[in-house]
Enzyme design. Structure first.
Site, PDB file in Angstrom:
ATOM      1  N   ASP A 185       0.090   3.857   1.232  1.00 49.12           N
ATOM      2  CA  ASP A 185      -0.135   4.537   2.520  1.00 49.12           C
ATOM      3  C   ASP A 185       0.852   4.078   3.602  1.00 49.12           C
ATOM      4  O   ASP A 185       1.039   4.767   4.599  1.00 49.12           O
ATOM      5  CB  ASP A 185      -1.565   4.296   3.005  1.00 49.12           C
ATOM      6  CG  ASP A 185      -2.593   5.086   2.207  1.00 49.12           C
ATOM      7  OD1 ASP A 185      -2.196   5.771   1.254  1.00 49.12           O
ATOM      8  OD2 ASP A 185      -3.785   5.010   2.534  1.00 49.12           O
ATOM      9  N   THR A 240       0.854  -1.184   0.000  1.00 55.67           N
ATOM     10  CA  THR A 240       0.000   0.000   0.000  1.00 55.67           C
ATOM     11  C   THR A 240       0.892   1.235   0.000  1.00 55.67           C
ATOM     12  O   THR A 240       1.871   1.291   0.751  1.00 55.67           O
ATOM     13  CB  THR A 240      -0.948   0.103   1.214  1.00 55.67           C
ATOM     14  OG1 THR A 240      -1.454   1.445   1.290  1.00 55.67           O
ATOM     15  CG2 THR A 240      -0.277  -0.213   2.532  1.00 55.67           C
TER      16      THR A 240
HETATM   17  O1  F6P Z   1      -5.209   3.137   0.376  1.00 59.76           O
HETATM   18  C1  F6P Z   1      -4.482   3.562  -0.690  1.00 59.76           C
HETATM   19  C2  F6P Z   1      -5.125   4.732  -1.354  1.00 59.76           C
HETATM   20  O2  F6P Z   1      -4.268   5.053  -2.420  1.00 59.76           O
HETATM   21  C3  F6P Z   1      -5.413   5.927  -0.462  1.00 59.76           C
HETATM   22  O3  F6P Z   1      -4.290   6.686  -0.204  1.00 59.76           O
HETATM   23  C4  F6P Z   1      -6.492   6.636  -1.241  1.00 59.76           C
HETATM   24  O4  F6P Z   1      -7.299   7.418  -0.420  1.00 59.76           O
HETATM   25  C5  F6P Z   1      -7.262   5.518  -1.815  1.00 59.76           C
HETATM   26  O5  F6P Z   1      -6.394   4.411  -1.918  1.00 59.76           O
HETATM   27  C6  F6P Z   1      -7.879   5.825  -3.153  1.00 59.76           C
HETATM   28  O6  F6P Z   1      -8.624   4.743  -3.588  1.00 59.76           O
HETATM   29  P1  F6P Z   1      -9.340   4.623  -5.014  1.00 59.76           P
HETATM   30  O7  F6P Z   1      -8.467   3.734  -5.828  1.00 59.76           O
HETATM   31  O8  F6P Z   1     -10.642   3.994  -4.704  1.00 59.76           O
HETATM   32  O9  F6P Z   1      -9.466   5.984  -5.588  1.00 59.76           O
END
Ligand code: F6P
Length: 365
Positions: free
Chosen positions: A147, A145
């Site tokens: 994050d 991730t």
């Molecule tokens: O969890 C990883 C992440 O990249 C977050 O930082 C972000 O808020 C989210 O996923 C975005 O997700 P999506 O792919 O649904 O836009």
């Protein structure tokens, strides 16, 4: 070569949750190690658990021929992924949700797989650990991730590539900030944590970084920037994580057409408030999914290779319900229960935040 622990010598691998750089390097490592060292057949399952839920199922045998040189370098995931469609609360066309976990487990059995390797973040680990327990599926998780918030994992696959991207953005914002005497605010991802934000702020020479872990006093941000301008600085770089809470206490989020609530956009309000407090012309850049795509950096390729190979090895030793992590400089495995559903926030007295403060970066407190 053959395995007493695995009945059919067949393992499945899937990617789950939001993508990031380095997933293909991990899939490659799993496949290389499983075939070359353990003589296993590797089945790639498409689109996370959806590949086992859909009928016909979506899967393909992964052979060494597939990894012909460029896959290691590729962003995204060759297996596809989803970050919605939890099989325990599967969204049905009539708007209700249904527990379809038994169908996923039936799909796994139908493929004659002995075990599953799941490359996912904390949310995916929670779902996969439930499925593993319910279906008695030997399972090993590999954390990924941007994050970087998976428990026990000092570095998740994708994190440092995302940091590189954010630093690169700051490197491009700084000259234009200086030319126009502006404050440039960069909003980076980080739903609940500020790992990308603080690392990028240190490496990119920002003056302010705002993160969800630290309650923000905008007056302090104003004081910091006014102080710098008084010293003769003609511009400034500010980084904020998308998940910060403003004075209302709520993150800035939007409900999308698919019903999912996603973050993004808080930078506009922060930029506005900076402009009001300092009188400086302020511009906001939302980096968004640029941080997720792109080629993995060397670190993520190495990490993905180490974790992927280690995951296969411990599976073949008969270990199950473990997550392989890089913890304190070593690749080790920890209990899935200690990782699933946990969030690893930045420690306010940890190295990264301490270094940021030592560099004079204001954290809004
Ligand atoms: O969890 C990883 C992440 O990249 C977050 O930082 C972000 O808020 C989210 O996923 C975005 O997700 P999506 O792919 O649904 O836009």
């Amino acid at each position: 070569m053959s395995h007493t622990k695995l009945k059919h010598n067949r393992i499945g691998v899937l990617t789950s949750g939001g993508d990031c750089a380095g997933l293909n390097a991990a899939i490659r490592a799993v496949t290389y190690r499983a075939i070359n060292e353990h003589g296993l057949t590797v089945v790639g399952i498409y689109e996370g658990t959806a590949g086992l839920l859909d009928r016909p199922m979506k899967f393909e045998e992964l052979t060494l021929k597939i990894f012909t040189g460029n896959i290691l370098r590729l962003g995204g995931t060759i297996l596809g992924t989803v970050n919605k469609g939890d099989p325990y609360e599967y969204p049905m066309p009539d708007g209700t949700t249904k527990d379809r976990s038994s169908e996923v487990i039936a799909g796994f059995r139908a493929l004659n797989l002995d075990a599953l390797i799941g490359i996912g973040g904390d949310g995916s680990m929670r779902i996969l650990s439930r499925l593993a327990e319910q279906g008695s599926i030997p399972f090993i998780g590999i954390p990924k991730t941007i994050d970087n918030d998976v428990a026990h994992s000092d570095y998740s696959i994708g994190y440092l590539t995302a940091v590189d991207t954010a630093v690169n953005a700051l490197d491009r914002l700084q000259p234009t900030a200086a030319s126009h005497r502006r404050v440039m605010l960069l909003e980076v991802m980080g739903r609940d944590v500020g790992w990308i934000a603080v690392a990028a702020a240190i490496a990119g020479g920002a003056d302010v970084v705002l993160i969800p872990e630290i309650p923000i006093d905008m007056e302090k941000v104003g004081d910091k920037l006014r102080g710098l301008f008084a010293l003769g600085h003609n511009h400034s770089l500010v980084v904020c994580a998308e998940g910060i809470r403003l004075s209302s206490g709520e993150p800035v989020s939007h409900a999308f057409a698919d019903g999912e609530v996603r973050y993004g956009g808080v930078g506009a309000a922060v930029g506005e408030s900076i402009a009001r407090m300092t009188g400086a012309e302020t511009r906001v850049t939302v980096l968004g999914h640029v941080q997720r795509g792109g080629s993995p950096n060397a670190f993520d390729r190495i990490l993905a290779s180490s974790l992927g190979a280690y995951a296969v090895d411990i599976l073949c030793e008969g270990k199950t319900n473990r997550v392989v992590v890089s913890e304190r400089g070593k690749i080790v495995d920890v209990a899935l229960d200690d990782v699933a559903g946990q969030t690893r926030a930045l420690k306010v007295d940890g190295t990264l935040i301490t270094t940021a403060r030592q560099m004079g970066i204001c954290l809004g407190d």
